[in-house]
Write a protein that holds these residues in place. Structure first.
Motif, short mmCIF file in Angstrom:
data_model
loop_
_atom_site.label_atom_id
_atom_site.label_comp_id
_atom_site.label_asym_id
_atom_site.label_seq_id
_atom_site.Cartn_x
_atom_site.Cartn_y
_atom_site.Cartn_z
N THR A 217 34.75 31.93 20.28
CA THR A 217 35.56 30.87 19.68
C THR A 217 37.00 30.91 20.18
OG1 THR A 217 36.38 32.15 17.80
CG2 THR A 217 34.21 31.10 17.55
N ASP A 218 37.34 31.94 20.93
CA ASP A 218 38.73 32.11 21.36
C ASP A 218 38.97 31.25 22.59
OD1 ASP A 218 41.28 33.18 22.05
OD2 ASP A 218 40.75 35.05 21.04
N VAL A 219 40.01 30.45 22.55
CA VAL A 219 40.27 29.54 23.68
C VAL A 219 40.94 30.23 24.86
CG1 VAL A 219 40.39 27.42 22.30
CG2 VAL A 219 42.44 28.84 22.57
N ARG A 220 41.41 31.46 24.66
CA ARG A 220 42.15 32.12 25.73
C ARG A 220 41.18 32.74 26.74
NH1 ARG A 220 44.72 36.62 23.00
NH2 ARG A 220 42.54 36.84 22.44
N PRO A 221 41.44 32.65 28.01
CA PRO A 221 40.54 33.26 29.00
C PRO A 221 40.69 34.79 28.99
CG PRO A 221 42.44 32.26 30.09
CD PRO A 221 42.60 31.98 28.62
N CYS A 222 39.58 35.51 28.71
CA CYS A 222 39.65 36.98 28.64
C CYS A 222 40.15 37.56 29.96
CB CYS A 222 38.27 37.55 28.31
SG CYS A 222 37.68 37.10 26.67
N GLY A 223 39.78 36.88 31.06
CA GLY A 223 40.11 37.40 32.38
C GLY A 223 41.61 37.48 32.65
N ALA A 224 42.42 36.79 31.81
CA ALA A 224 43.87 36.83 32.02
C ALA A 224 44.42 38.23 31.74
CB ALA A 224 44.56 35.80 31.14
N CYS A 225 43.75 38.97 30.85
CA CYS A 225 44.26 40.30 30.46
C CYS A 225 43.26 41.43 30.72
CB CYS A 225 44.61 40.32 28.98
SG CYS A 225 45.75 39.05 28.47
N HIS A 226 41.97 41.12 30.83
CA HIS A 226 40.95 42.16 30.92
C HIS A 226 40.17 42.04 32.22
CE1 HIS A 226 41.00 43.02 26.53
NE2 HIS A 226 41.27 41.74 26.40
N GLN A 227 39.53 43.14 32.60
CA GLN A 227 38.46 43.01 33.60
C GLN A 227 37.30 42.34 32.88
OE1 GLN A 227 37.29 46.84 35.02
NE2 GLN A 227 39.14 47.14 36.22
N VAL A 228 36.65 41.36 33.51
CA VAL A 228 35.52 40.70 32.84
C VAL A 228 34.25 40.85 33.67
CG1 VAL A 228 36.82 39.02 31.48
CG2 VAL A 228 36.20 38.48 33.83
N GLY A 229 33.12 40.84 32.95
CA GLY A 229 31.82 40.92 33.61
C GLY A 229 31.35 39.53 33.99
N PRO A 230 30.11 39.42 34.49
CA PRO A 230 29.59 38.13 34.95
C PRO A 230 29.54 37.08 33.83
CG PRO A 230 28.11 39.96 35.52
CD PRO A 230 29.20 40.54 34.69
N SER A 231 29.37 37.53 32.58
CA SER A 231 29.30 36.58 31.46
C SER A 231 30.68 36.10 31.03
CB SER A 231 28.63 37.26 30.27
OG SER A 231 29.46 38.34 29.85
N GLY A 232 31.72 36.67 31.61
CA GLY A 232 33.07 36.30 31.19
C GLY A 232 33.59 37.16 30.06
N ASN A 233 32.76 38.09 29.54
CA ASN A 233 33.19 38.99 28.48
C ASN A 233 33.98 40.16 29.05
OD1 ASN A 233 32.06 37.55 26.42
ND2 ASN A 233 30.14 38.69 26.43
N PRO A 234 34.94 40.69 28.27
CA PRO A 234 35.70 41.85 28.76
C PRO A 234 34.79 43.04 29.01
CG PRO A 234 36.63 41.00 26.70
CD PRO A 234 35.34 40.29 26.93
#
Ligand SMILES: Cc1cc2nc3c(=O)[nH]c(=O)nc-3n(C[C@H](O)[C@H](O)[C@H](O)COP(=O)(O)O)c2cc1C
Length: 405
Positions: A217-234
């Protein structure tokens, strides 16, 4: 970064239908501005830790709020941690001179203001970006409380130790590589830590349903602050964590499913710090912990974030106290939200009582001042419970002050 208010409302609506809300009834209304709890202008205005929770929820964006609040699966263990405390009631005593109450206690040679203990939380700057672990350390110093810091800390261990100004407790994940473990332990010892608390309740993964839902539900892109996996999750991103600086993180895991009790003996051989095992819940394991050289035990289920359908830790405490049989101190954390909870745990044999989320709420809402206020609230409530039950010191708190429902 602040969450979109529409998204926030959707999250609150979702929360209203979620078991997460079991932590604090009326939270959605409060966060929408319907209760005075949300109007705090200063940390000192918080009357209990739930005021702090409501204030924090207004500030922390959904993905990080989900990380902080959630348990696993359907969150029955998470809820049990708090609700189980209501199985015991206090027995008041009269005509005891309670004009002087001494809440101080000594743990592994360190005298602290009270048995309330700050438990390790990873990634604290995601919750309280301004003050982080340093702010928590300053609060622990101001109030003279035990401060255990996570391997997943956001700030440098040496800086946190300096801010605390007295020996920290260092929380260790076992890792899956003994040489990396040794390096972490040696660094903690060099930084002056007095205790290494090794967490054993997360041997092989977990299903963090609520955290994942809220992240979506979070509109912020996780990738801006975290390493993310293929699903876009941190993803873990160990290499970027301060405690892993200089370590070879290739293939390194925080935990290993193959460890056995030998690990405790190896850990003892690595360090002169006291070795405490965090995450014991069974009587047999308590006895084995003593036999394998542990200096202390923390009854913990990782704040309901490890095994689902477990007992509240306060329900496990009497078993673990029996298993330890007075040979080493037994501490507890999980679901502690009132000074009366602290009192009940002490009465059932705990030597110290840890808090996780409550101080993180304080940190999110008001930084260091919020953490200090949470400690003050719990200590005040503990004092009042001691007065009511005629216990003038921590050693006077015992099972005779409790009855079961
Ligand atoms: C967001 C979050 C992160 C945590 N991170 C760690 C950690 O890095 N290491 C650890 O041993 N325990 C960790 N814990 C568990 C706490 O140390 C503690 O056992 C738990 O929070 C106590 O329950 P409470 O939050 O209900 O007070 C974490 C808990 C939360 C809520």
């Amino acid at each position: 970064m602040t969450a979109d208010p529409r998204t926030r409302r959707q999250v609150l609506q979702w929360l209203a239908a979620s078991p997460v809300l079991g932590l604090a009834s009326g939270l959605a209304d409060a966060a929408e501005g319907g209760a005075s709890a949300t109007e705090l202008r200063a940390a000192a205005e918080a009357l209990d830790v739930f005021d702090m929770q409501a204030a924090a929820e207004k500030i922390v964006p959904p993905a990080h709020w989900g990380y902080l609040q959630s348990g696993v699966d359907g969150e029955t263990t998470l809820r049990a941690n708090s609700t189980a405390y209501s199985k015991w009631q206090l027995v008041p005593r009269r005509f005891v001179d309670v004009s002087r109450i001494d809440m101080s206690t000594t743990l592994f040679g360190m005298q602290v203001a009270s048995p309330v203990m700050i438990c390790p939380i990873g990634g604290l700057r995601a919750i309280g970006p301004a003050d982080g672990d340093i702010g928590v350390a300053r609060a622990a110093k101001a109030k003279n409380q035990v401060h255990a810091v996570s391997t997943q800390m956001s700030d440098k261990l040496e800086d946190i130790a300096e801010a605390r100004g007295a020996p920290l407790w260092y929380q260790l994940y076992t890792t899956n590589r003994i040489e990396a473990t040794r390096q972490l332990v040696q660094r903690a010892q060099r930084a002056g830590c007095a205790v290494v608390a090794v967490t054993v309740d997360l041997p092989a993964g977990r299903n963090t349903v609520t955290a994942t839902r809220l992240r979506r539900t979070d509109v912020r892109p996780c990738g801006a602050c975290h390493q993310v996996g293929p699903s876009g999750n941190p993803q873990g991103g160990m290499a970027t964590k301060p405690m892993f600086e200089g370590l070879d993180t290739q293939g390194l895991g925080l935990t290993s499913p193959s460890l056995n009790w030998d690990f405790i003996r190896r850990l003892k051989d690595m360090t002169t710090m006291k070795v405490v095992i965090k995450g014991i819940e069974a009587e047999e394991d308590a006895a084995l912990a003593v036999e394998n050289g542990a200096d202390g035990i923390i009854v913990s289920n990782h704040g309901g974030r490890a095994l689902e359908s477990g007992r509240g830790t306060i329900e496990s405490l009497p078993d673990v106290v029996r298993g330890a049989a007075g040979r080493i101190p037994v501490m507890i954390d999980g679901g502690v939200r009132r000074g009366t909870d602290v009192f009940k745990a002490l009465a059932l044999g705990a030597s110290a009582v840890g808090i996780g989320r409550p101080y993180a709420w304080g940190l999110a809402a008001f930084g260091q001042a919020g953490v200090e206020r949470v400690l003050d609230i719990l200590n005040l409530e503990l004092r009042l419970a001691m007065v009511g039950c005629g216990a003038r010191s921590i050693s006077e708190i015992g099972p005779r002050s409790l009855k079961t429902a």
